[in-house]
Structure formats: C-alpha cells, structure tokens
Design a protein around this motif. Structure first.
Motif, PDB file in Angstrom:
ATOM      1  N   UNK A   1       0.840  -1.193   0.000  1.00  0.00           N
ATOM      2  CA  UNK A   1       0.000   0.000   0.000  1.00  0.00           C
ATOM      3  C   UNK A   1       0.878   1.247   0.000  1.00  0.00           C
ATOM      4  N   UNK A   2       0.273   2.392  -0.377  1.00  0.00           N
ATOM      5  CA  UNK A   2       1.025   3.649  -0.347  1.00  0.00           C
ATOM      6  C   UNK A   2       1.248   4.072   1.102  1.00  0.00           C
ATOM      7  N   UNK A   3       2.286   4.836   1.321  1.00  0.00           N
ATOM      8  CA  UNK A   3       2.658   5.260   2.670  1.00  0.00           C
ATOM      9  C   UNK A   3       1.601   6.228   3.244  1.00  0.00           C
ATOM     10  N   UNK A   4       0.946   5.788   4.337  1.00  0.00           N
ATOM     11  CA  UNK A   4      -0.178   6.553   4.900  1.00  0.00           C
ATOM     12  C   UNK A   4       0.244   7.938   5.397  1.00  0.00           C
ATOM     13  N   UNK A   5       1.437   8.037   5.990  1.00  0.00           N
ATOM     14  CA  UNK A   5       1.883   9.339   6.515  1.00  0.00           C
ATOM     15  C   UNK A   5       2.056  10.329   5.368  1.00  0.00           C
ATOM     16  N   UNK A   6       2.656   9.824   4.304  1.00  0.00           N
ATOM     17  CA  UNK A   6       2.867  10.701   3.149  1.00  0.00           C
ATOM     18  C   UNK A   6       1.530  11.108   2.528  1.00  0.00           C
ATOM     19  N   UNK A   7       0.591  10.149   2.449  1.00  0.00           N
ATOM     20  CA  UNK A   7      -0.733  10.457   1.881  1.00  0.00           C
ATOM     21  C   UNK A   7      -1.431  11.536   2.695  1.00  0.00           C
ATOM     22  N   UNK A   8      -1.357  11.419   4.031  1.00  0.00           N
ATOM     23  CA  UNK A   8      -2.034  12.415   4.880  1.00  0.00           C
ATOM     24  C   UNK A   8      -1.425  13.788   4.671  1.00  0.00           C
TER      25      UNK A   8
END
Ligand code: SAM
Ligand code: SF4
Length: 385
Positions: free
Chosen positions: A344-351
């Motif tokens: 999955x894509x990196x959640x911290x970066x997405x936020x």
C-alpha cells in the motif's frame, strides 16, 4: 494476483512514421522521405509484425485500435483496411471497438476520410494545432486555418466521433489570444479536444531557437494562467478535462488513451512503437527500432522490429501505473495498484499531501486535486518514493 484477464481492455497501436514535412517543435518518431515510400512493402511488414504480437499476446479481445504517427492520413485507405482485417484475424474484436486514426487537416488528406470510414475507422483525431494562419506558419504547418476547419466539417460527416488537437502557450501568445482561439475552437468541437501546452523538446529547431533567445514562449505564471483558463472554458462548455491535456463530453473519452493511463496492455506495431504486454503474470515493456528503414529490414529478416524487451519488476510496473493514472481526473485505482506490487502507499505521506490539498482520497481511488494537478511531477515523485 495476475494482472491480466481476457476481458481487460487490450489495444493495438499502429505507428506510421512519415510526414510531409517536419514541424520544428516535434520530436515524435516522424520522418520525411522525398523519394517516396514503398507502401506495399511497409504493409507486408506490418502484417508480419502483427503475427509476432499475436503470438506474444494470444486470446485477447481488442477494445481499441489507434493509427498514430507521424501522419497516418498519408496511408492509403486500402493499407488501413488490410491492417484492420489482419488484426481481426488474430484477435477477437470487441463489439464496441474504438478505431482512431490521426489525420493532418490538409485538403489532400481530407480526400481519404471516406475511405478510412469504409475501412472501419470510427474516430478521427485531427491535428489542427492553431486557428490562426500566421501561427500555423510559425509552427511549420502545411495547412491553413480555413483548410483545417473544412477538414473538421468533413470529418464530422464521416465519423461518429471526432477530436482535434491544439497547441497553446505558443510564441507571443497572450492569455487573451488563447481565450479567443479556444472559444472559437469550442464552437467547432465535436466530442473531444486535446489541448497541449507547447513543450520545447530537446534537439528540435524550436529548442535551438529557444536556447538562442529568438523564441520566447509563455512560461511560469503566464503558462499556468493559460492552463487554468483552458480548464475553466472547457468545463463550462461541457468538455471537462479527464486527463491533464484531454477534454471530452462525458462518455466520449478516448478509450485508447484511457487504456494507456489505466495501465492496460497494448501491442505497438511499427517503427519506434512501444508495447506493454502481460506474460506469465508480469508486465513486459517492448519497443521497436526507431528508423523506419531499420525497422523494415528487421521485420523482413526476423519477423519483428523489436530491439528492446524488458520484464518490469513489480515495483517498476506499479510506479508506471501511478505515473500514468495520476494524470487522470479519476485518479488511481488503489486495489489495482496493490495487485501490481502488493504494497500500500505510505499513509503518513498520503495524509501530508491531502493536508496540503494536493490529493483527494475517495474510497477505492486516489486522485490529484486541481491544485495537485499543477504540481503533478512533484506529486508523482512523492507517491512513488
Ligand atoms: C503525434 S503528433 C501528430 C499528429 C499529426 N501528425 C499532426 O501533426 O497533426 C500528436 C500531437 O502532439 C502534439 N504535439 C506534438 N509536439 C508537441 C510539442 N512540442 N508540444 C506540444 N504538443 C505537441 C500536437 O498537438 C500533435 O497533434
Ligand atoms: S507534428 Fe505531426 S506532422 Fe508535424 S512532424 Fe510531428 S508528427 Fe509530423
């Protein structure tokens, strides 16, 4: 999970690498041959290379075919018909197949439109580029604005679906000039428009003039203003952008272009053509030699003109899908991305990107916002990292 099933869209791209004259801004694989072209010999080679691709990608259903160039409207309709017949002999053709041909709008080429329609072409994409004769001359075009509009009118008589291309942010063009030109274009638009901001491509005469200071084009804020104006005018005319440079009435998006941006497979036939084919559960990136004569000799000698064949790793295939699909307004299908590389894509970066207002996450999809589309290259780097 395999990337491909038989019902996934599958496209065939056919590259015709010749033009009447070389436009000074263009770095496509297109060549001028004043001595003439042995079209029968090229046709035989296309048919041979198609056989090779049929063996690489058997059992697929062709959902779109695209004759691009170069200038495919220099091909005889009989050549186009023979290629289409061969494609239908190798693969099942979907009932609603989209068959596009890219045409230059000179009056000579317009004479071929009826023949292309008879051959089975059902969508024409016209390279109008500008609606002003002085600008057309500056772009090195071989047609006038009047000729282009006449070709467009004729195209509408022969094809259900018609698109045309314009280039903006041209030499000396102001936002007001572009506004007037685009309004005129929208008045003539059928169901699709491709509106490209002029790119100064390395190695072209435009690049040399640009480097020497004799070609000044709108850039920075001015180019951005023209891009934003484009979005606004097309949206209110009922042709919103479905991709950075492509606008359509909803439902009239180019299925072939969508296939590229959604990461589906396609076979590219002809000099310099690229292909993406799923084999043994992984993507292969293939491309053919760029020289038309080199390609012809290779096909005649060994059945194909490919000089590059690379198995993409899952990470490379995922980055490619991300890069392509983020150009679309609909954005990335997150489940498809996860199926390609299993992460999955990196959640911290997405936020962080969502907080900056650059991306929008809507359930199973992730898309660039209008603000994000202005810095798409940065976004892609951040998401791919
Ligand atoms: C493969 S080209 C050619 C199609 C056709 N031969 C023609 O010129 O009309 C497809 C489109 O790319 C666009 N294009 C080519 N070079 C460009 C550049 N340097 N900057 C922006 N758009 C470009 C043009 O709008 C062109 O219609
Ligand atoms: S823009 Fe079109 S006509 Fe001009 S050189 Fe490129 S491919 Fe050929």
């Amino acid at each position: 999970m395999p990337l491909m099933d038989e019902m996934e869209p599958f496209g065939v791209y056919v590259h015709w690498p010749f033009c009447r004259a070389k436009c000074p801004y263009c770095d496509f694989n297109s060549h001028v041959r004043h001595g003439g072209i042995d079209e029968a010999r090229f046709l035989a080679a296309y048919l041979t290379e198609l056989r090779h691709f049929a063996s690489l990608a058997p059992g697929r259903t062709v959902s779109s075919i695209f004759f691009g160039g170069g200038t495919p409207s220099l091909m005889r309709p009989a050549t186009v018909a023979a290629i289409l017949e061969a494609i239908a002999g190798h693969w099942r053709i979907s009932d609603d197949v989209e068959i596009t041909l890219e045409a230059n709008p000179t009056s000579v080429e317009a004479e071929n439109f009826a023949g292309y329609a008879l051959a089975g072409v059902n969508r024409l994409s016209l390279g109008v580029q500008a609606l002003d004769d002085r600008c057309l001359t500056a772009l090195g075009r071989q047609h006038t604005a009047q000729e282009a509009l006449a070709a467009l009118a004729l195209a509408k008589q022969h094809f259900d679906r018609v698109s045309f291309d314009l280039i903006y942010a041209r030499e000396g063009q102001t936002a007001r000039d572009w506004e007037n030109e685009l309004k005129l274009a929208l008045g003539h638009a059928a169901d699709h428009l491709s509106l490209y901001q002029l790119t100064i491509e390395d190695g072209t005469p435009f690049a040399a003039r640009h480097a020497g200071g004799t070609l000044r084009v709108p850039d920075g804020d001015e180019a951005r203003a023209q891009y934003l104006l484009t979005q606004e005018l097309c949206e209110s005319a009922g042709l919103p952008a479905y991709e950075v440079s492509n606008h359509a009435r909803p439902g009239s998006e180019s299925r072939h272009n969508l296939l590229y941006w959604r990461g589906h497979d396609y076979a590219g036939i002809g000099a310099g053509a690229h292909s993406r084919i799923t084999m043994d559960g992984g993507k292969r990136a293939l491309s053919a030699t760029k020289s038309p004569e080199g390609w012809l000799a290779a096909v005649e000698a060994r059945g194909h003109g490919l000089d590059h064949d690379e198995a993409l790793s899952a990470a490379e295939a995922a980055d490619e899908y991300l890069l392509m699909s983020l150009r679309l307004r609909e954005g990335i299908d997150l489940a498809r991305l996860a199926a390609i590389n299993g992460r999955a894509l990196d959640e911290t970066r997405l936020s962080a990107l969502a907080q900056d207002g650059l991306i929008d996450r809507n359930g199973a999809r992730l898309a660039a916002t209008p603000k994000g589309r202005l810095v798409l290259d940065r976004l892609i780097v951040e998401l791919a990292a």
